[in-house]
Structure formats: structure tokens, C-alpha cells
Design a protein around this motif. Structure first.
Motif, short mmCIF file in Angstrom:
data_model
loop_
_atom_site.label_atom_id
_atom_site.label_comp_id
_atom_site.label_asym_id
_atom_site.label_seq_id
_atom_site.Cartn_x
_atom_site.Cartn_y
_atom_site.Cartn_z
N ASP A 1 22.81 -19.61 76.96
CA ASP A 1 23.35 -20.13 75.70
C ASP A 1 22.27 -20.74 74.81
O ASP A 1 22.58 -21.37 73.80
CB ASP A 1 24.48 -21.12 75.95
N LYS A 2 20.98 -20.59 75.20
CA LYS A 2 19.80 -21.01 74.44
C LYS A 2 19.54 -22.51 74.52
O LYS A 2 18.64 -23.01 73.83
CB LYS A 2 19.92 -20.61 72.96
N THR A 3 20.28 -23.22 75.33
CA THR A 3 20.09 -24.66 75.40
C THR A 3 19.26 -25.07 76.62
O THR A 3 19.17 -24.35 77.61
CB THR A 3 21.44 -25.41 75.47
N HIS B 1 18.41 -28.06 71.55
CA HIS B 1 18.59 -26.77 70.88
C HIS B 1 17.32 -26.46 70.09
O HIS B 1 17.12 -27.00 69.01
CB HIS B 1 19.77 -26.81 69.91
N HIS C 1 15.29 -23.20 71.17
CA HIS C 1 14.94 -21.81 71.43
C HIS C 1 15.91 -20.86 70.74
O HIS C 1 17.08 -21.19 70.55
CB HIS C 1 14.94 -21.53 72.94
N ASP C 2 15.41 -19.69 70.39
CA ASP C 2 16.23 -18.69 69.68
C ASP C 2 16.88 -17.68 70.63
O ASP C 2 17.75 -16.93 70.22
CB ASP C 2 15.38 -17.93 68.66
N ARG C 3 16.41 -17.62 71.88
CA ARG C 3 16.95 -16.67 72.86
C ARG C 3 17.20 -17.40 74.17
O ARG C 3 17.07 -18.61 74.26
CB ARG C 3 15.97 -15.49 73.06
N TYR C 4 17.51 -16.64 75.22
CA TYR C 4 17.78 -17.23 76.53
C TYR C 4 16.63 -18.14 76.96
O TYR C 4 15.46 -17.80 76.82
CB TYR C 4 17.91 -16.15 77.60
N VAL C 5 16.97 -19.29 77.54
CA VAL C 5 15.95 -20.17 78.13
C VAL C 5 15.82 -19.78 79.60
O VAL C 5 16.73 -19.99 80.40
CB VAL C 5 16.33 -21.65 77.98
N SER D 1 11.21 -19.10 77.14
CA SER D 1 12.37 -18.38 76.64
C SER D 1 12.07 -16.90 76.40
O SER D 1 10.91 -16.49 76.29
CB SER D 1 12.85 -19.03 75.34
N ASP E 1 12.56 -15.74 73.65
CA ASP E 1 12.05 -15.68 72.28
C ASP E 1 10.51 -15.67 72.25
O ASP E 1 9.90 -15.81 71.20
CB ASP E 1 12.60 -16.84 71.44
N ARG F 1 22.66 -13.31 71.20
CA ARG F 1 23.48 -14.42 70.74
C ARG F 1 23.65 -14.41 69.23
O ARG F 1 23.75 -15.44 68.59
CB ARG F 1 22.91 -15.78 71.20
#
Length: 491
Positions: free
Chosen positions: A260-262, A278, A280-284, A300, A302, A431
């Protein structure tokens, strides 16, 4: 309080793992490289990036003294690198030539364990760089491993969903089946042993998985030489598969990264959620605490690595007191949430003058609070400031101070505004709202371009379950596409 202090962007593909030593940070990527930085100023070392693997690098870890770095790859090797020269010290070929998904040092660095995508486990004598024992968990991939603090046992986690405890002779001591539905993604022991009420030795273990859960277990060594594994907490702070987790050096805090990028930070003993970050722009995909400084690194898909600082006074004990005794909405969500980049730009624009001053103090910008106060700067005006207005209107003469203020303001602006988009309209990979949704063999819907790229580079596994896709056939999801169209036109 947690603040983002820098972003590293040396990699050209997904960042798969991050690892700290006393004075270094290592990151590895699907781009086949490992980057090494000084953890003092995060400048990249002269011999970085390290190149030697033929395929993407899944995991990296430092020896206890930080002199060596181990990395493992789809090329079926675990490489050992000298951190003095950046040279390859050894190449450990995994039994059966299976892709290696994970590796971990024992606390004293006398052993190194590696796990393969065919379920194989290799235990290496690190001093001699020789294979000591092998084991296997059938019909699965080993994706997680961690040694107990005593170094006499280690845990493995698999895509099947089980956690298994082994000794150094590869005797199978305990199996916790179905620990995570759809598969384990990471597991790590807390760095310190504990003593149970009956005098037995206990370890804390954190694990996370495709079920979107982070779990804390108590592993007890019973006097009868048996093993008991008991679930202590189930943490639900993230809304999608949790891909990584790590304990702080004192075992008091726990960090995790998710699809969820968190990034979430918990007080570990009680499982209390302290921060949701919050940025990152993609999966962590990766996270780690520094052993010598109040820093967290997160990696990530990203292609970036973020470095976060735990500010003075943000210990787990202090934050737990705040959680229990402060008004949750007014004190915790509104203050700590903003500091952790958890609020949107819209909410920043609604800050009062007092809230702006509180934010400045939290960011260590006390030197400009008088200027902001005398000019009645509220949230909306804060977002409109520039270096020029800081100089001409607020009369902040120091160029360095103006630059620091603007950097913090830009971080606020980067936080996205939540627009209430239904989660089912978002592609699980990007996402982002889907334009051409298709159904894959795992039953999930994805943006066509994203899943096609995934299949071409990820060995035909499901992004959601990590299990093999029985077919690469993609079926247009016209019903979902129409629903997204109707929702978009109504906004």
C-alpha cells in the motif's frame, strides 16, 4: 517524530533490500547492482556500485563487524564482498543452482544461511567459506530467514506460508504452519533474548506476509527441550501485503513496508502503531534500522531509498505514553501524523498559525518561528512561500536556513491529496486508477501494461500471491472498466 532527511536514487530498477552496518548502508536491486553509502552523510562510496551478479539481487546483509557484505541473486550465488575495497571475496554457489532469494548472517558472523526458490536451505561456515549443511522445504520458495540472538538457531519463512525453526545441524525443531495466509514475505528475530515467567529462554520474532498482516511471536525454549511458538500480537496497520519488517537495535520498535506504499512504525512490545509514513510512490519492499544512529532506511519499487530520522524524544516508551494519555485525534493524529507525512496537502493548507509554528519546532526550525509568527503565516501561506519571499517578506537572511525551510515545505507538497478513490479501481502493481483492467490467472485485476511488464520480468509469478501463474492469458475486465468510467465521470 520521524522526518525524511534524504532520498537515494542510484538504482535503475526495484530496490529489493536495504541493510545497515555501523557506518555503512547497502542497497540492492533488480538492476543487478549493490550500492554502498556512508551512513554519516549518505554519500556513495568510491567503489560503489558493486557489479558481479548476472541477474537481479534479492537480498544483502552485513557481517557483525561490517567488514563483509553478503548478497544473493537469481544467478544462484551468494557473493561475499570486502567493504574495504569493494572486491569479491568469495562466490558461494547454492546447492542445485537454484535462484537464491534470501541470506542472513548469524550474530557472530560464524555462519551464513541462504534460501532458494526451490525450497533449499544452505548453511555456510563463513570463516572457511564452505558449505556445512543443507536442508529443504518441499514445494515452496524460501523467502525469509533470521538467526536467533544466541546464533544457535534460525527461522525460515516460505511462500507456502509456514515458519520453520532449525538448529545448526539442520535439525527441524518446530513448524508454524499457515503462519501467514498466501505466504510469508519476511521474518526477523528481535536482537535480545528474554526470560519467561517459568525461567525458560524466549525470543521475539516478527513476521509479515501476503495476508496484509504483521505478527509478533514469542518463541520459548522449554525445559523439556521442546519449542513453543505463541502469537503475541497481530498488527493490522497496513491495507495490503506487508513485504518487509525489521526490529530496532534495542528491540523496542518495529518497522514494516507494504504494497500500500506505506511505512509503519510500531512500539514492539505492545504492538502499538506510532507512525504511518507516506513518501514512496510504489510498493515498499525493504526496511532497516541503523544500529548506531536513530535512522530508518526504506526501499521501494519506485527505485528509491528513503532515509528517515527518529527525532530526539521519540523513543518507543515516550510515544507509548503519548498514545495512552494524549487525546488521540487532537494530539496524536494531527501532530504526529503531519510530521510523518501522513496528511494531505489539503490538510496542511488548513493549518492555523499555531500549527505552523508547532511544525517548525518539530522540524528543528526554531530559528525562524519569530519571523513566521510576526507575519501571521498559516498553512495556506506556508505552501505559497518561496526562497524569494522568505528573504524579502520574512527577512530570513541565511541562505542555508532558507534552503532548509524550502526543503521541508517541498516535502509537505509531495504528500498526495486523498481523493476517495475506491481501492478496487487501483492496479495492485502501480496503485493508480486502471485504464485497461485485465484479469490474470490468479483472479486479480491489473492494469494491462503493468501486469504484462511484470510477467515479462518476474518469472511468471503472481504479484499478489507470489505463486506461479498457470497461464499468462489476460482477460479484459469490461465490467470493472465500465465501473471506473462511471465513477470518474461523476467526480
Amino acid at each position: 517524530m520521524v522526518s525524511l532527511i534524504c532520498t537515494l536514487q542510484s538504482h535503475r530498477d526495484d530496490v529489493n533490500c536495504v541493510a545497515f552496518s555501523g557506518d555503512l548502508l547497502a542497497t540492492c536491486s533488480a538492476d543487478k547492482s549493490i550500492c554502498v553509502y556512508s551512513s554519516r552523510d549518505f554519500s556513495e562510496l568510491p567503489f560503489s556500485p558493486l557489479s558481479g551478479h548476472g541477474y537481479g539481487v534479492h537480498c544483502c546483509c552485513f557481517s557483525a563487524c561490517g567488514q563483509y557484505l553478503a548478497s544473493c541473486s537469481t544467478d544462484a550465488t551468494t557473493m561475499v564482498w570486502s567493504m574495504d575495497t569493494g572486491e569479491i571475496e568469495a562466490v558461494l554457489e547454492h546447492p542445485g543452482r537454484s535462484p537464491v532469494r534470501v541470506c542472513a548472517f548469524s550474530p557472530d558472523s560464524s555462519h551464513l544461511v541462504s534460501g532458494g526458490s526451490d525450497g533449499s536451505i544452505a548453511l555456510w561456515d563463513f570463516t572457511s567459506r564452505t558449505l556445512r549443511r543443507t536442508g529443504v522445504v518441499n514445494d515452496t520458495s524460501i523467502v525469509a530467514c533470521s538467526f536467533t540472538p544466541c546464533g544457535q538457531m534460525f527461522i525460515t519463512g516460505s511462500t507456502y506460508g509456514d515458519l520453520r525453526l532449525w538448529d545448526l545441524n539442520m535439525n527441524h525443531l518446530h513448524a508454524e504452519k499457515n503462519a501467514h495466509d498466501l505466504g510469508v514475505s519476511c521474518a526477523q528475530f528481535a536482537p535480545k533474548m528474554m526470560k519467561g515467567t517459568d525461567g525458560c529462554v524466549q525470543f521475539r520474532l516478527a513476521s509479515c506476509g501476503q495476508d496484509s498482516l504483521l505478527k509478533i511471536w514469542i518463541v520459548s525454549l522449554l525445559p523439556s527441550a521442546g519449542i513453543k511458538m505463541q502469537l503475541a500480537h497481530t498488527l493490522t496497520g497496513q491495507s495490503a501485503p506487508v513485504l518487509s519488517c525489521a526490529y530496532s537495535p534495542d528491540g523496542q520498535m518495529l518497522v514494516s513496508g507494504s504494497v500500500d506504499k506505506t511505512v509503519t512504525v510500531y512500539q514492539a512490545d505492545e504492538g502499538v502503531l506510532l507512525y504511518t509514513l507516506h513518501q514512496h510512490d510504489r510498493y515498499v519492499t525493504a526496511c532497516a534500522f541503523s544500529p548506531t544512529a536513530p535512522l530508518i532506511a526504506t526501499g521501494s519499487m519506485d527505485k528509491s531509498v528513503n532515509i528517515w530520522r527518529m527525532e530526539e524524544g521519540s523513543s518507543a516508551q515516550v510515544m507509548l505514553l503519548l498514545f495512552h494519555f494524549a487525546d488521540e485525534k487532537a494530539a496524536f493524529s494531527n501532530t504526529e501524523g503531519r510530521k510523518a507525512c501522513g496528511h494531505s496537502r489539503l490538510m496542511v493548507s488548513e493549518w492555523s498559525e499555531e500549527e505552523v509554528l508547532a511544525w517548525l519546532r518539530e522540524e528543528g526550525l526554531e530559528a525562524v518561528t519569530d519571523a513566521f509568527k510576526s507575519n501571521n503565516i498559516d498553512g495556506e501561506e506556508l505552501l505559497s512561500l518561496s526562497k524569494e519571499t522568505l528573504s524579502s517578506d520574512l527577512h530570513i537572511e541565511s541562505l542555508g536556513l532558507r534552503s532548509k525551510v524550502m526543503k521541508k515545505i517541498e516535502e509537505l507538497k509531495m504528500v498526495p491529496v486523498y481523493n476517495g478513490t475506491p481501492d478496487e479501481f487501483l492496479c495492485p502493481i502501480t496503485r493508480e486508477i486502471m485504464k485497461d483492467p485485465v484479469i490474470a490467472a490468479d483472479g486479480y485485476s491489473y492494469e494491462r501494461e503493468a501486469i504484462e511488464a511484470w510477467i515479462s520480468t518476474k518469472n511468471r509469478t503472481s504479484p499478489m500471491t507470489n505463486l506461479p501463474l498457470q497461464t499468462t492469458l489476460l482477460t479484459p475486465n469490461r465490467t470493472l472498466k465500465m465501473a471506473i468510467f462511471r465513477w470518474s465521470t461523476s467526480q
